[in-house]
Design an enzyme around this catalytic site. Structure first.
Site, short mmCIF file in Angstrom:
data_model
loop_
_atom_site.label_atom_id
_atom_site.label_comp_id
_atom_site.label_asym_id
_atom_site.label_seq_id
_atom_site.Cartn_x
_atom_site.Cartn_y
_atom_site.Cartn_z
N MET A 189 -143.26 40.22 -9.14
CA MET A 189 -144.63 40.10 -9.62
C MET A 189 -144.85 38.87 -10.49
O MET A 189 -145.55 38.94 -11.51
CB MET A 189 -145.03 41.37 -10.37
CG MET A 189 -144.96 42.63 -9.51
SD MET A 189 -145.88 42.50 -7.96
CE MET A 189 -147.55 42.61 -8.60
N ARG A 237 -141.90 28.81 -18.17
CA ARG A 237 -141.61 29.36 -16.83
C ARG A 237 -140.71 28.43 -16.02
O ARG A 237 -139.85 28.88 -15.27
CB ARG A 237 -142.91 29.63 -16.08
CG ARG A 237 -143.71 30.79 -16.67
CD ARG A 237 -145.07 30.91 -15.99
NE ARG A 237 -144.96 31.12 -14.57
CZ ARG A 237 -145.62 30.40 -13.66
NH1 ARG A 237 -146.44 29.43 -14.03
NH2 ARG A 237 -145.46 30.64 -12.37
N ASN A 239 -141.81 36.24 1.35
CA ASN A 239 -142.46 37.28 0.54
C ASN A 239 -143.06 38.32 1.47
O ASN A 239 -143.48 38.00 2.58
CB ASN A 239 -143.57 36.65 -0.32
CG ASN A 239 -144.29 37.67 -1.18
OD1 ASN A 239 -143.67 38.51 -1.82
ND2 ASN A 239 -145.62 37.60 -1.18
N HIS A 274 -146.20 41.03 1.70
CA HIS A 274 -147.48 41.28 1.05
C HIS A 274 -148.20 42.41 1.79
O HIS A 274 -148.29 42.39 3.02
CB HIS A 274 -148.34 40.01 1.08
CG HIS A 274 -149.63 40.16 0.35
ND1 HIS A 274 -149.71 40.18 -1.04
CD2 HIS A 274 -150.90 40.34 0.79
CE1 HIS A 274 -150.96 40.35 -1.41
NE2 HIS A 274 -151.71 40.46 -0.33
C1 GRF Z 1 -144.88 46.09 -2.18
O1 GRF Z 1 -146.03 46.69 -1.68
C2 GRF Z 1 -144.94 44.61 -2.05
O2 GRF Z 1 -145.55 44.19 -0.89
C3 GRF Z 1 -145.77 44.24 -3.24
O3 GRF Z 1 -145.26 45.05 -4.27
C4 GRF Z 1 -144.79 46.27 -3.69
C5 GRF Z 1 -143.39 46.49 -4.16
O4 GRF Z 1 -142.92 47.74 -3.79
N1 GRF Z 1 -145.72 42.82 -3.51
P1 GRF Z 1 -141.41 48.16 -4.01
O5 GRF Z 1 -141.03 47.82 -5.45
O6 GRF Z 1 -140.57 47.41 -3.03
O7 GRF Z 1 -141.38 49.63 -3.78
#
Ligand code: GRF
Length: 213
Positions: A100, A75, A117, A119
Site C-alpha cells: 500500500m 521515501r 502489481n 489490482h
Molecule cells: C488485494 O485486493 C490487492 O489487489 C490490493 O490489496 C489487496 C490485498 O489483499 N492491492 P491481500 O493482503 O493479499 O489479502
C-alpha cells in the site's frame, strides 16, 4: 522484442513479494508458486512491521524484511534500502501483493519491467484506493482483476493479464470483494509463472503492449 528474465533450468527464478496487509495473495503464491516450476520465493518485505503477511512468510520459512517509512529520512532513502535488500536476494521479479505504498521513481527505474502489481479492478477503470467501492458506486456491470507492470503512475503500467467479474445488482462490498480476491489468487500466480517461463514480453514498437504466449 524485450523479454522479462526467465528461469533457466539450473538457477531458480527468484521472486520477492512486497505486502502491507493480510497477505492472502502472498499465501496463494506460497501455496501455488513457491518451490514449483523452478520458482523460489526468496523474500517478503513490508512497510508495516505488524503486517500479517510477514507471519505467513515466516511460517513458510521465507526471509522477511521490514522497511517502515518512519525509520528513514525520506521515501527515496527507504526505497534505496529496500532495493538493496531485493538485489542482495538476487530477485528476478518483484510482485506487489497488497503493497500500500507507491514506489519512488528511482525504485521504479531500478526494477523496471521486473515489478508487477495486482489490482482489484479492470484497469484503467478505478485505479487507486478501494476500487471495489469505486466500482459499486459507479454501478458498473463488469469489474475484475488486473496484473500489470509497475511504472511511475498509480496503477498505470502496461497490462499483463486481466480477468472480468460480473457485478450482481445485489452485490455489496463483501460479496464482490470475495469474488475479486479469489480471482486475484489465480491471476497473480498465473502471471508469475508466465513471466518465469519467458512467456511475457513488451512489444518494442508499443511499450504499452504486453505480449503473452
Ligand atoms: C488485494 O485486493 C490487492 O489487489 C490490493 O490489496 C489487496 C490485498 O489483499 N492491492 P491481500 O493482503 O493479499 O489479502
Amino acid at each position: 522484442m524485450k523479454s522479462s528474465p526467465t528461469s533457466d533450468g539450473d538457477r531458480p527464478f527468484r521472486l520477492v513479494v512486497l505486502a502491507s496487509g493480510t497477505g492472502t495473495n502472498l499465501q496463494a503464491i506460497i501455496d501455488r508458486v513457491h518451490g514449483r516450476d523452478g520458482i523460489e520465493l526468496v523474500g517478503v518485505a513490508s512497510n508495516k512491521p505488524e503486517a500479517p503477511a510477514l507471519e505467513r512468510a515466516r511460517g513458510a520459512g521465507v526471509p522477511v524484511g521490514v522497511f517502515p517509512r518512519g525509520a528513514y529520512p525520506d521515501r527515496e532513502t527507504r526505497d534505496g534500502a529496500l532495493g538493496d535488500w531485493i538485489e542482495e536476494l538476487g530477485a528476478d521479479l518483484i510482485a506487489l501483493a497488497g503493497y500500500m505504498e507507491l514506489l519512488t521513481p528511482p525504485m521504479v527505474e531500478r526494477f523496471r519491467d521486473r515489478t508487477i502489481n495486482v489490482h482489484p479492478a479492470l484497469l484503467p477503470a478505478f485505479p487507486g484506493l478501494d476500487p471495489v467501492s469505486q466500482a459499486l458506486a459507479h454501478g458498473v456491470k463488469v469489474t475484475g482483476v488486473t496484473v500489470h507492470f509497475v511504472d511511475e503512475g498509480v496503477d498505470s503500467g502496461p497490462i499483463i493479464l486481466q480477468r472480468s467479474i460480473e457485478v450482481d445488482p445485489d452485490d455489496d462490498w463483501d460479496s464482490l470483494e470475495r469474488r475479486i480476491h479469489a480471482a486475484e489468487h489465480e491471476l497473480l500466480p498465473t502471471a508469475i509463472r508466465m513471466i518465469a517461463g519467458g512467456r511475457v514480453s513488451i512489444d518494442p514498437s508499443n511499450p504499452r503492449l504486453v505480449r503473452t504466449d
